[in-house]
Scaffold this motif. Structure first.
Motif, mmCIF file in Angstrom:
data_model
loop_
_atom_site.group_PDB
_atom_site.id
_atom_site.type_symbol
_atom_site.label_atom_id
_atom_site.label_comp_id
_atom_site.label_asym_id
_atom_site.label_seq_id
_atom_site.Cartn_x
_atom_site.Cartn_y
_atom_site.Cartn_z
ATOM 1 N N ALA A 1 11.510 5.185 25.845
ATOM 2 C CA ALA A 1 12.095 3.907 26.760
ATOM 3 C C ALA A 1 13.645 4.169 26.609
ATOM 4 O O ALA A 1 14.319 4.763 25.663
ATOM 5 N N MET A 2 14.270 4.075 27.598
ATOM 6 C CA MET A 2 15.679 4.242 27.899
ATOM 7 C C MET A 2 16.501 2.935 28.234
ATOM 8 O O MET A 2 15.833 2.044 28.649
ATOM 9 N N GLY A 3 17.766 2.671 27.610
ATOM 10 C CA GLY A 3 18.646 1.632 27.925
ATOM 11 C C GLY A 3 20.030 1.942 28.090
ATOM 12 O O GLY A 3 20.527 3.120 27.571
ATOM 13 N N TRP A 4 20.727 0.974 28.408
ATOM 14 C CA TRP A 4 22.143 0.943 28.416
ATOM 15 C C TRP A 4 22.593 -0.337 27.807
ATOM 16 O O TRP A 4 22.334 -1.382 27.897
ATOM 17 N N PHE A 5 23.604 0.046 26.832
ATOM 18 C CA PHE A 5 24.411 -1.011 26.128
ATOM 19 C C PHE A 5 25.946 -1.008 26.684
ATOM 20 O O PHE A 5 26.278 0.180 27.057
ATOM 21 N N ALA B 1 20.673 -3.183 30.010
ATOM 22 C CA ALA B 1 19.555 -2.880 30.919
ATOM 23 C C ALA B 1 18.406 -1.977 29.972
ATOM 24 O O ALA B 1 19.067 -1.119 29.245
ATOM 25 N N ALA B 2 17.149 -2.116 30.252
ATOM 26 C CA ALA B 2 16.419 -1.083 29.744
ATOM 27 C C ALA B 2 15.169 -0.736 30.601
ATOM 28 O O ALA B 2 15.018 -1.428 31.619
ATOM 29 N N ILE B 3 14.724 0.343 30.682
ATOM 30 C CA ILE B 3 13.630 0.764 31.383
ATOM 31 C C ILE B 3 12.504 1.476 30.437
ATOM 32 O O ILE B 3 12.776 2.142 29.829
ATOM 33 N N SER B 4 11.240 1.142 31.032
ATOM 34 C CA SER B 4 9.953 1.808 30.265
ATOM 35 C C SER B 4 9.912 3.312 30.568
ATOM 36 O O SER B 4 10.520 3.965 31.339
ATOM 37 N N TRP B 5 9.112 3.974 29.483
ATOM 38 C CA TRP B 5 9.135 5.410 29.752
ATOM 39 C C TRP B 5 8.635 5.798 31.210
ATOM 40 O O TRP B 5 8.875 6.796 31.740
ATOM 41 N N SER B 6 7.717 5.044 31.981
ATOM 42 C CA SER B 6 7.292 5.258 33.179
ATOM 43 C C SER B 6 8.320 4.914 34.268
ATOM 44 O O SER B 6 8.041 5.228 35.385
ATOM 45 N N SER C 1 17.423 2.957 36.533
ATOM 46 C CA SER C 1 16.570 3.740 37.132
ATOM 47 C C SER C 1 16.358 5.155 36.176
ATOM 48 O O SER C 1 17.278 5.323 35.467
ATOM 49 N N ARG C 2 15.292 5.929 36.520
ATOM 50 C CA ARG C 2 15.326 7.186 35.707
ATOM 51 C C ARG C 2 14.702 8.072 36.642
ATOM 52 O O ARG C 2 13.591 7.878 37.329
ATOM 53 N N ASP C 3 14.785 9.367 36.312
ATOM 54 C CA ASP C 3 14.166 10.568 36.849
ATOM 55 C C ASP C 3 13.677 11.450 35.864
ATOM 56 O O ASP C 3 14.450 12.249 35.346
ATOM 57 N N ASN C 4 12.324 11.381 35.401
ATOM 58 C CA ASN C 4 11.812 12.068 34.352
ATOM 59 C C ASN C 4 11.771 13.481 34.698
ATOM 60 O O ASN C 4 12.060 14.372 33.519
ATOM 61 N N ALA C 5 11.719 14.041 35.788
ATOM 62 C CA ALA C 5 11.805 15.543 36.160
ATOM 63 C C ALA C 5 13.095 16.010 35.772
ATOM 64 O O ALA C 5 13.486 17.254 35.741
ATOM 65 N N LYS C 6 14.299 15.277 35.996
ATOM 66 C CA LYS C 6 15.700 15.558 35.725
ATOM 67 C C LYS C 6 16.061 15.334 34.355
ATOM 68 O O LYS C 6 17.332 15.396 33.885
ATOM 69 N N ASN C 7 15.428 14.482 33.666
ATOM 70 C CA ASN C 7 15.473 14.086 32.174
ATOM 71 C C ASN C 7 16.931 12.994 32.358
ATOM 72 O O ASN C 7 17.989 13.494 31.277
ATOM 73 N N THR C 8 16.899 12.191 33.167
ATOM 74 C CA THR C 8 18.104 11.389 33.413
ATOM 75 C C THR C 8 17.770 10.073 33.838
ATOM 76 O O THR C 8 16.858 9.947 34.643
ATOM 77 N N VAL C 9 18.604 9.081 33.063
ATOM 78 C CA VAL C 9 18.624 7.908 33.328
ATOM 79 C C VAL C 9 19.896 7.486 34.042
ATOM 80 O O VAL C 9 21.172 7.720 33.860
ATOM 81 N N ASP D 1 9.845 2.901 21.001
ATOM 82 C CA ASP D 1 9.451 1.556 21.683
ATOM 83 C C ASP D 1 10.640 0.635 22.279
ATOM 84 O O ASP D 1 10.309 -0.114 23.312
ATOM 85 N N TYR D 2 11.771 0.945 21.797
ATOM 86 C CA TYR D 2 12.677 0.123 22.387
ATOM 87 C C TYR D 2 14.021 1.074 21.985
ATOM 88 O O TYR D 2 14.300 1.819 21.223
#
Length: 117
Positions: free
Chosen positions: A33-37, A49-54, A71-79, A101-102
């Protein structure tokens, strides 16, 4: 171990937009899971903000809902964090975070966002 590097911060006028990026190292990025603080001078760090793994679930602080998009791009390892209609009160150092998890196990070094009135 995950290393996070933020970019995209800068100075913008009120009403403007910025897009922050957070590049992650490691092959397990898509499982986190990824997020911004953010942390403003003299204030505690706060959730943005936060976004789940998918990418299927997203969460926002009330203060940014409707203006920011994670948003996230798992192919680019970037959020990403797209920030629109910026306000002076959005001025802060923005941090990217990752977690199983968080988002909070791993942190980036932060990027400064300054919104002028």
């Amino acid at each position: 171990q995950v290393q996070l590097v933020e970019s995209g911060g800068g100075l913008v006028q009120a009403g403007g937009s910025l897009r922050l990026s957070c590049a992650a190292s490691g092959r397990t990025f898509s499982s986190y899971a990824m997020g911004w603080f953010r942390q403003a001078p003299g204030k505690e760090r706060e959730f943005v903000a936060a976004i789940s793994w998918s990418g299927g679930s997203t969460y926002y602080a009330d203060s940014v809902k409707g203006r920011f998009t994670i948003s996230r791009d798992n192919a680019k390892n970037t959020v990403y964090l797209q920030m629109n209609s910026l306000k002076p009160e959005d001025t802060a150092v923005y941090y990217c975070a990752a977690g199983s998890d968080y988002p909070g196990d791993y942190w980036g070094q932060g990027t400064q966002v300054t919104v002028s009135s």
